[in-house]
Design a protein around this motif. Sequence first.
Motif, PDB file in Angstrom:
ATOM      1  N   ARG A  39      16.800   7.169  -6.232  1.00  0.00           N
ATOM      2  CA  ARG A  39      16.629   6.660  -4.938  1.00  0.00           C
ATOM      3  C   ARG A  39      15.518   7.600  -4.410  1.00  0.00           C
ATOM      4  O   ARG A  39      15.687   8.751  -4.396  1.00  0.00           O
ATOM      5  N   SER A  40      14.420   6.764  -3.581  1.00  0.00           N
ATOM      6  CA  SER A  40      13.310   7.622  -3.235  1.00  0.00           C
ATOM      7  C   SER A  40      12.962   7.261  -1.749  1.00  0.00           C
ATOM      8  O   SER A  40      13.174   6.090  -1.598  1.00  0.00           O
ATOM      9  N   GLU A  41      12.797   8.383  -1.009  1.00  0.00           N
ATOM     10  CA  GLU A  41      12.439   8.104   0.597  1.00  0.00           C
ATOM     11  C   GLU A  41      10.971   8.688   0.622  1.00  0.00           C
ATOM     12  O   GLU A  41      10.439   9.666   0.203  1.00  0.00           O
ATOM     13  N   THR A  42      10.262   7.513   0.962  1.00  0.00           N
ATOM     14  CA  THR A  42       8.759   7.998   1.281  1.00  0.00           C
ATOM     15  C   THR A  42       8.579   8.312   2.971  1.00  0.00           C
ATOM     16  O   THR A  42       9.057   7.594   3.773  1.00  0.00           O
ATOM     17  N   ARG A  43       8.574   9.608   3.092  1.00  0.00           N
ATOM     18  CA  ARG A  43       8.551  10.126   4.394  1.00  0.00           C
ATOM     19  C   ARG A  43       7.181  10.606   5.025  1.00  0.00           C
ATOM     20  O   ARG A  43       6.106  10.607   4.282  1.00  0.00           O
ATOM     21  N   HIS A  95       0.908  -1.087   0.014  1.00  0.00           N
ATOM     22  CA  HIS A  95       0.051   0.150  -0.025  1.00  0.00           C
ATOM     23  C   HIS A  95       0.987   1.314  -0.085  1.00  0.00           C
ATOM     24  O   HIS A  95       0.582   2.046  -0.813  1.00  0.00           O
ATOM     25  N   THR A  96       1.886   1.210   0.841  1.00  0.00           N
ATOM     26  CA  THR A  96       2.705   2.305   0.762  1.00  0.00           C
ATOM     27  C   THR A  96       3.427   2.498  -0.541  1.00  0.00           C
ATOM     28  O   THR A  96       3.860   3.572  -1.068  1.00  0.00           O
ATOM     29  N   ALA A  97       4.119   1.428  -1.298  1.00  0.00           N
ATOM     30  CA  ALA A  97       4.263   1.509  -2.509  1.00  0.00           C
ATOM     31  C   ALA A  97       3.518   2.018  -3.614  1.00  0.00           C
ATOM     32  O   ALA A  97       3.865   2.865  -4.331  1.00  0.00           O
ATOM     33  N   SER A  98       2.402   1.531  -3.360  1.00  0.00           N
ATOM     34  CA  SER A  98       1.314   2.318  -4.249  1.00  0.00           C
ATOM     35  C   SER A  98       0.873   3.741  -4.065  1.00  0.00           C
ATOM     36  O   SER A  98       0.957   4.495  -5.289  1.00  0.00           O
TER      37      SER A  98
END
Length: 168
Positions: A137-141, A74-77
Motif C-alpha cells: 500500500r503506497s501513499e503519494t504525499r 501523471h501522479t501515478a507515473s
Amino acid sequence: MTAHLVSTASAPTDMQPVYLDDLAVGDLFKSGEHAMDEAQITTFAAQFDPQPFHLDDTAARATLFGGLAASGWHTASVTMRLQVTTGLPIAGGIIGAGVELSWPRPTRATDVLHVVSEVLEIQPSKSKPDRGMVTVRSETRNQHGDVLQLSTVRIVVPRRPVANGAGA
C-alpha cells in the motif's frame, strides 16, 4: 516492524535490492522527492490526458478542481519513478500483477511529492518457488503530508538466489 527509510537524494546508488526473503509485513519504504511544476503538468496532459483542467489554469478555475491539476495518470507515473529510483528497491524491478488506485486530492504545480509504502501481505508461490506475491500500500504525499494518491498493488517479487541458482 522493520523500517527501510531511503534518503531523499534523487537516486541513491547504494540501494540494495530487496528480495521476497528480506520482506516482512509492516516494512516501510520512503522515497525521495519530486517537485512538480506547471510545465510538467501541461506537457504530460497535452500528450496523454488533454483535458482543460490539466492544460490551462484559467479553464481549470471553472471546474471542480478550481485551478490547474495534474492528471491522476501523471501522479501515478511520478509515483512509479519515485518507487523505482529511490523508494522500493525490489530485485529485478517492480512487476505489477494488479492495482487499486485512487486520487483523494489533486496534485498541484506547487507540490513536492514523495511516496511512503508499506508491505501488507507476503505470499510465497507454491508452484513457482523462485518468487512470490507481495501486496504493498503506497501513499503519494505532498510537502504538507496530504495524500494525493493511494494505491494498493500486488507485485511479483523474486526470492533471493542461492548458490546453485535454484532459489531459496
